[in-house]
Design a protein around this motif. Structure first.
Motif, PDB file in Angstrom:
ATOM      1  N   PRO A 164      -5.299  29.389  -2.271  1.00 34.64           N
ATOM      2  CA  PRO A 164      -6.830  28.808  -2.417  1.00 34.64           C
ATOM      3  C   PRO A 164      -6.667  27.232  -2.314  1.00 34.64           C
ATOM      4  N   VAL A 165      -7.924  27.069  -1.555  1.00 35.45           N
ATOM      5  CA  VAL A 165      -8.214  25.627  -1.386  1.00 35.45           C
ATOM      6  C   VAL A 165      -7.961  24.598  -2.575  1.00 35.45           C
ATOM      7  N   GLU A 166      -8.412  25.015  -3.728  1.00 35.93           N
ATOM      8  CA  GLU A 166      -8.341  24.233  -4.934  1.00 35.93           C
ATOM      9  C   GLU A 166      -6.885  24.230  -5.546  1.00 35.93           C
ATOM     10  N   LEU A 167      -5.994  25.193  -5.368  1.00 34.57           N
ATOM     11  CA  LEU A 167      -4.633  25.070  -6.010  1.00 34.57           C
ATOM     12  C   LEU A 167      -3.906  24.422  -4.857  1.00 34.57           C
ATOM     13  N   VAL A 168      -4.290  24.347  -3.350  1.00 33.83           N
ATOM     14  CA  VAL A 168      -3.677  23.371  -2.650  1.00 33.83           C
ATOM     15  C   VAL A 168      -3.929  21.961  -3.040  1.00 33.83           C
ATOM     16  N   ALA A 169      -5.079  21.531  -3.044  1.00 28.09           N
ATOM     17  CA  ALA A 169      -5.597  20.397  -3.483  1.00 28.09           C
ATOM     18  C   ALA A 169      -4.812  19.772  -4.797  1.00 28.09           C
ATOM     19  N   GLU A 170      -4.589  20.791  -6.017  1.00 24.83           N
ATOM     20  CA  GLU A 170      -3.998  20.289  -7.207  1.00 24.83           C
ATOM     21  C   GLU A 170      -2.502  20.390  -7.063  1.00 24.83           C
ATOM     22  N   THR A 171      -1.807  20.930  -5.847  1.00 19.51           N
ATOM     23  CA  THR A 171      -0.315  20.717  -5.645  1.00 19.51           C
ATOM     24  C   THR A 171      -0.326  19.438  -4.940  1.00 19.51           C
ATOM     25  N   ILE A 172      -0.985  19.106  -4.020  1.00 22.64           N
ATOM     26  CA  ILE A 172      -1.163  17.809  -3.387  1.00 22.64           C
ATOM     27  C   ILE A 172      -1.039  16.632  -4.506  1.00 22.64           C
ATOM     28  N   ALA A 173      -2.115  16.579  -5.018  1.00 26.54           N
ATOM     29  CA  ALA A 173      -2.430  15.521  -6.330  1.00 26.54           C
ATOM     30  C   ALA A 173      -1.060  15.489  -6.963  1.00 26.54           C
ATOM     31  N   ALA A 174      -0.379  16.430  -7.382  1.00 27.49           N
ATOM     32  CA  ALA A 174       0.674  16.231  -8.385  1.00 27.49           C
ATOM     33  C   ALA A 174       1.804  15.715  -7.551  1.00 27.49           C
ATOM     34  N   ILE A 198       1.297  13.552  -5.075  1.00 22.94           N
ATOM     35  CA  ILE A 198       1.001  12.051  -4.666  1.00 22.94           C
ATOM     36  C   ILE A 198       1.153  11.197  -6.020  1.00 22.94           C
ATOM     37  N   ARG A 199       0.636  11.845  -7.141  1.00 19.54           N
ATOM     38  CA  ARG A 199       0.261  10.907  -8.528  1.00 19.54           C
ATOM     39  C   ARG A 199       1.539  10.073  -8.668  1.00 19.54           C
ATOM     40  N   GLY A 216       8.581   1.644  14.356  1.00 19.13           N
ATOM     41  CA  GLY A 216       9.444   1.969  13.110  1.00 19.13           C
ATOM     42  C   GLY A 216       8.616   2.333  11.848  1.00 19.13           C
ATOM     43  N   LEU A 217       7.251   2.246  11.773  1.00 20.69           N
ATOM     44  CA  LEU A 217       6.726   2.333  10.570  1.00 20.69           C
ATOM     45  C   LEU A 217       6.678   3.757  10.049  1.00 20.69           C
ATOM     46  N   ALA A 218       7.271   4.216   9.114  1.00 22.11           N
ATOM     47  CA  ALA A 218       7.189   5.531   8.690  1.00 22.11           C
ATOM     48  C   ALA A 218       6.343   5.749   7.316  1.00 22.11           C
ATOM     49  N   PRO A 219       5.914   7.219   7.429  1.00 21.22           N
ATOM     50  CA  PRO A 219       4.925   7.419   6.032  1.00 21.22           C
ATOM     51  C   PRO A 219       6.058   7.269   4.863  1.00 21.22           C
ATOM     52  N   ASP A 220       5.276   7.107   3.743  1.00 21.65           N
ATOM     53  CA  ASP A 220       5.946   7.164   2.245  1.00 21.65           C
ATOM     54  C   ASP A 220       6.000   8.301   2.018  1.00 21.65           C
ATOM     55  N   ILE A 221       5.025   9.155   2.235  1.00 19.87           N
ATOM     56  CA  ILE A 221       5.124  10.861   2.003  1.00 19.87           C
ATOM     57  C   ILE A 221       4.377  11.554   3.049  1.00 19.87           C
ATOM     58  N   THR A 222       4.860  12.488   3.408  1.00 23.15           N
ATOM     59  CA  THR A 222       4.194  13.519   4.518  1.00 23.15           C
ATOM     60  C   THR A 222       3.861  14.615   3.625  1.00 23.15           C
ATOM     61  N   LEU A 223       2.707  15.138   3.786  1.00 24.33           N
ATOM     62  CA  LEU A 223       2.338  16.631   3.266  1.00 24.33           C
ATOM     63  C   LEU A 223       2.112  17.579   4.302  1.00 24.33           C
ATOM     64  N   LEU A 224       3.168  18.426   4.491  1.00 25.57           N
ATOM     65  CA  LEU A 224       3.009  19.487   5.531  1.00 25.57           C
ATOM     66  C   LEU A 224       2.378  20.784   4.769  1.00 25.57           C
ATOM     67  N   GLY A 283       0.816  -1.332   0.077  1.00 24.65           N
ATOM     68  CA  GLY A 283      -0.021   0.106   0.103  1.00 24.65           C
ATOM     69  C   GLY A 283       0.734   1.173  -0.056  1.00 24.65           C
ATOM     70  N   LEU A 284       0.191   2.560   0.273  1.00 22.08           N
ATOM     71  CA  LEU A 284       0.742   3.745   0.469  1.00 22.08           C
ATOM     72  C   LEU A 284       0.385   4.368   1.502  1.00 22.08           C
ATOM     73  N   PHE A 285       1.271   4.819   2.232  1.00 23.92           N
ATOM     74  CA  PHE A 285       0.956   5.465   3.553  1.00 23.92           C
ATOM     75  C   PHE A 285       1.622   6.834   3.422  1.00 23.92           C
ATOM     76  N   VAL A 286       0.194   7.697   3.614  1.00 20.10           N
ATOM     77  CA  VAL A 286       0.224   9.350   3.363  1.00 20.10           C
ATOM     78  C   VAL A 286      -0.030   9.836   4.637  1.00 20.10           C
ATOM     79  N   THR A 287       0.443  10.795   5.176  1.00 23.58           N
ATOM     80  CA  THR A 287       0.308  11.424   6.175  1.00 23.58           C
ATOM     81  C   THR A 287       0.201  12.869   6.015  1.00 23.58           C
ATOM     82  N   ILE A 288      -0.725  13.463   6.874  1.00 22.32           N
ATOM     83  CA  ILE A 288      -0.815  15.011   6.298  1.00 22.32           C
ATOM     84  C   ILE A 288      -0.667  15.583   7.602  1.00 22.32           C
ATOM     85  N   GLU A 289       0.139  16.598   7.730  1.00 21.65           N
ATOM     86  CA  GLU A 289       0.539  17.490   9.013  1.00 21.65           C
ATOM     87  C   GLU A 289       0.545  18.740   8.729  1.00 21.65           C
TER      88      GLU A 289
END
Length: 211
Positions: free
Chosen positions: A194-204, A206-207, A130-138, A8-14
């Motif tokens: 803006p919320v929509e731009l943040v979401a687009e940046t995050i998607a880019a 993660i993809r 020792g479980l670490a995230p695969d990516i963290t979005l700060l 799987g993929l472990f994504v954390t949002i901080e």
């Protein structure tokens, strides 16, 4: 990036309080679901039945909780959460999308409560085996803007949200220090956009990691 230790993929949002984590988690979950992925969206504290009990204590108990006791409560929640929910989902090949993880304890208890980030991280590493995230979005937002956002809502602040601005300044500084130390894992996102731009940046971000 090295091969992941799970299918799987472990994504954390901080990020600090008021940075928009819940909003962005919901948008990311919807996008991933629309793309056909199985998503387990969860949070700390409170992602399990035991976690809900611990969340009530650590965030809403009105009596005194010493900083070390607070840190141990978060670690207990994290141990239960990883063992019973997160690891099984990752082994199934699901995408785990999690609001807060070890970095939050390093920032809030390590820096905010001044317990020391290294000690807090060692405690949580032990609790999670020792479980670490695969990516963290700060989601980074200055504390004054964040407080203004939170003040616009009518809900009651929890124990950490109610702390003074100096506390939240230390928390933000700790998050940014983590990002500086681990740039391969932590992606800093400007939460003032803006919320929509943040979401687009995050998607880019993660993809490229998607199975």
């Amino acid at each position: 990036m090295s091969e992941r230790p799970h299918p799987g993929l472990f994504v954390t949002i901080e990020g600090g309080d008021g940075s928009g984590k819940s909003t962005q988690a919901a948008l990311l979950e919807q996008w991933l679901t629309d793309e056909g992925y199985t998503v387990v969206r969860t949070r700390e504290p409170g992602g399990t039945e035991v976690g809900l009990l611990l969340r009530e204590i650590v965030l809403h108990h009105r009596g005194d909780i010493p900083p070390r006791a607070e840190a141990l409560l978060y670690a207990a929640d994290r141990a239960q959460h990883v063992a019973t929910l997160v690891r099984p989902a990752l082994q199934r090949g699901d995408i785990v999308l999690q609001d807060r993880y070890i970095d939050s304890s390093v920032a809030y208890q390590g820096a905010g409560r001044t317990l020391g980030g290294d000690e807090i991280r060692a405690l949580s590493d032990w609790a999670t085996d020792g479980l670490a995230p695969d990516i963290t979005l700060l989601l980074d937002l200055d504390e004054e803007t964040a407080r203004a956002r939170m003040g616009a809502t009518e809900r009651r602040f929890d124990r950490l949200e109610a702390e003074k601005q100096d506390f939240h300044r230390r928390v933000r500084g700790a998050f940014l220090a983590i990002a500086d130390n681990e740039p391969d894992r932590v992606a800093v996102i400007d939460a003032a956009e803006p919320v929509e731009l943040v979401a687009e940046t995050i998607a880019a971000r993660i993809r490229p990691l998607l199975p």
